[in-house]
Design a protein around this motif. Structure first.
Motif, PDB file in Angstrom:
ATOM      1  N   GLU A  57       8.924  10.735   2.154  1.00 33.73           N
ATOM      2  CA  GLU A  57       9.154  10.473   3.360  1.00 33.73           C
ATOM      3  C   GLU A  57       7.638  10.630   4.111  1.00 33.73           C
ATOM      4  OE1 GLU A  57      12.718  11.488   6.282  1.00 33.73           O
ATOM      5  OE2 GLU A  57      11.397  13.190   6.009  1.00 33.73           O
ATOM      6  N   LYS A  58       7.647   9.651   5.088  1.00 31.30           N
ATOM      7  CA  LYS A  58       6.281   9.697   5.750  1.00 31.30           C
ATOM      8  C   LYS A  58       6.059  11.037   6.642  1.00 31.30           C
ATOM      9  CE  LYS A  58       2.773   6.738   7.934  1.00 31.30           C
ATOM     10  NZ  LYS A  58       2.365   5.797   7.115  1.00 31.30           N
TER      11      LYS A  58
ATOM     12  N   ILE B 227      11.289   6.443   0.870  1.00 27.80           N
ATOM     13  CA  ILE B 227      10.850   5.625  -0.565  1.00 27.80           C
ATOM     14  C   ILE B 227      11.361   6.588  -1.559  1.00 27.80           C
ATOM     15  CG2 ILE B 227       9.117   4.312  -1.886  1.00 27.80           C
ATOM     16  CD1 ILE B 227       7.718   3.919   0.705  1.00 27.80           C
ATOM     17  N   GLN B 228      11.951   5.958  -2.593  1.00 26.89           N
ATOM     18  CA  GLN B 228      12.199   6.658  -3.879  1.00 26.89           C
ATOM     19  C   GLN B 228      11.757   5.967  -4.989  1.00 26.89           C
ATOM     20  OE1 GLN B 228      16.843   6.660  -3.486  1.00 26.89           O
ATOM     21  NE2 GLN B 228      16.627   8.858  -2.947  1.00 26.89           N
ATOM     22  N   TRP B 229      11.507   6.879  -6.014  1.00 26.27           N
ATOM     23  CA  TRP B 229      10.945   6.383  -7.390  1.00 26.27           C
ATOM     24  C   TRP B 229      11.798   7.337  -8.482  1.00 26.27           C
ATOM     25  CZ3 TRP B 229       8.275   2.310  -7.506  1.00 26.27           C
ATOM     26  CH2 TRP B 229       7.209   1.860  -6.680  1.00 26.27           C
TER      27      TRP B 229
ATOM     28  N   GLU C 288       0.799  -1.375   0.025  1.00 29.15           N
ATOM     29  CA  GLU C 288      -0.037   0.049   0.024  1.00 29.15           C
ATOM     30  C   GLU C 288       0.764   1.283  -0.040  1.00 29.15           C
ATOM     31  OE1 GLU C 288      -0.420  -2.406   2.346  1.00 29.15           O
ATOM     32  OE2 GLU C 288      -2.146  -3.386   1.391  1.00 29.15           O
ATOM     33  N   ASP C 289       1.908   1.287   0.929  1.00 27.51           N
ATOM     34  CA  ASP C 289       2.884   2.367   0.786  1.00 27.51           C
ATOM     35  C   ASP C 289       3.588   2.646  -0.453  1.00 27.51           C
ATOM     36  OD1 ASP C 289       2.064   2.989   3.552  1.00 27.51           O
ATOM     37  OD2 ASP C 289       3.736   2.071   4.321  1.00 27.51           O
ATOM     38  N   LEU C 290       3.934   1.511  -0.859  1.00 33.87           N
ATOM     39  CA  LEU C 290       4.835   1.514  -2.492  1.00 33.87           C
ATOM     40  C   LEU C 290       3.687   2.090  -3.418  1.00 33.87           C
ATOM     41  CD1 LEU C 290       6.922  -1.734  -2.154  1.00 33.87           C
ATOM     42  CD2 LEU C 290       7.680   0.558  -1.940  1.00 33.87           C
TER      43      LEU C 290
ATOM     44  N   TYR D 234       2.484  10.531   3.138  1.00 29.33           N
ATOM     45  CA  TYR D 234       3.941  10.629   2.431  1.00 29.33           C
ATOM     46  C   TYR D 234       3.961  11.886   1.633  1.00 29.33           C
ATOM     47  CZ  TYR D 234       5.541   5.941   3.413  1.00 29.33           C
ATOM     48  OH  TYR D 234       6.091   5.021   4.130  1.00 29.33           O
ATOM     49  N   LYS D 235       4.953  12.505   1.845  1.00 30.14           N
ATOM     50  CA  LYS D 235       5.243  13.854   0.896  1.00 30.14           C
ATOM     51  C   LYS D 235       6.617  13.845   0.173  1.00 30.14           C
ATOM     52  CE  LYS D 235       1.582  16.142   2.207  1.00 30.14           C
ATOM     53  NZ  LYS D 235       0.592  16.649   1.269  1.00 30.14           N
ATOM     54  N   VAL D 236       6.746  14.537  -0.781  1.00 35.43           N
ATOM     55  CA  VAL D 236       8.011  14.633  -1.476  1.00 35.43           C
ATOM     56  C   VAL D 236       8.924  15.422  -0.783  1.00 35.43           C
ATOM     57  CG1 VAL D 236       9.212  15.307  -3.809  1.00 35.43           C
ATOM     58  CG2 VAL D 236       7.053  14.103  -3.855  1.00 35.43           C
TER      59      VAL D 236
END
Length: 192
Positions: free
Chosen positions: A175-176, A146-148, A71-73, A181-183
């Motif tokens: 980052e949460k 988390i990075q994309w 879900e987070d991903l 989550y926000k950039v």
């Protein structure tokens, strides 16, 4: 004391001196070599244990899919994609428009930082219109983010309205925060 006795004393002193030097060298050499052997053995064993643990648990510290929920991903992937769609759409007539469009996806600190650094168009770069976005996974060993990688393909327009195709790669870091989550960072077109 005769000369011969003096020579004998000097000779014995030299022999005793060399004997002490050799014995101290040998005594230091043995513990050092045995301690090196002891140090090497645990480290090679620990490396082997780490390899076995990695193989058994299939844990890769760079694979963020192993330490984050699906879900987070999925939600961070969508946030990263929408962030790039907004952030990449630059308009030279309103240079802060893309920052305002991307604001809902950014942390407050990142927004304030970008708000102060307004971008300007150039003769060859007045407007960017994203057309397609592709989001891919990246290797990430930081458990707090988390990075994309978001690949934006679109068109760049100059001041005369002529367009050229454009492809930019955005490394988006999320980052949460208290409100999800926000950039918190973005890097564009990193060298390999």
């Amino acid at each position: 004391m005769s000369v011969q006795q003096k020579k004998m004393l000097v000779f014995l002193s030299i022999i005793v001196f060399f004997g002490i030097m050799i014995s101290s060298f040998v005594s230091k050499e043995k513990p050092a070599s045995s301690s090196q052997g002891e140090k090497q053995a645990p480290s090679s064993e620990s490396v082997q244990e780490e390899k076995e643990a990695t193989n058994e648990g299939n844990e890769n510290p760079y694979d963020q899919t192993q330490r984050n929920t699906k879900e987070d991903l999925q939600s961070t992937k969508e946030i990263a994609t929408e962030f790039v769609r907004s952030f990449a759409s630059f308009n030279g007539k309103d240079p802060s428009e893309h920052i305002e469009k991307a604001k809902p996806y950014m942390s407050e600190e990142m927004y304030e930082n970008y708000k102060e650094q307004k971008e300007r168009g150039t003769l060859t770069y007045d407007k960017v219109v994203p057309e397609t976005l592709e989001t891919t996974e990246v290797s990430n060993d930081d458990p707090d983010v988390i990075q994309w990688n978001v690949i934006m393909q679109g068109k760049v327009y100059d001041v005369e309205g002529k367009s050229e195709p454009e492809e930019d790669w955005y490394l988006v870091t999320l980052e949460k925060q208290e409100d999800g989550y926000k950039v918190v960072g973005v890097r564009v077109n990193l060298p390999n």
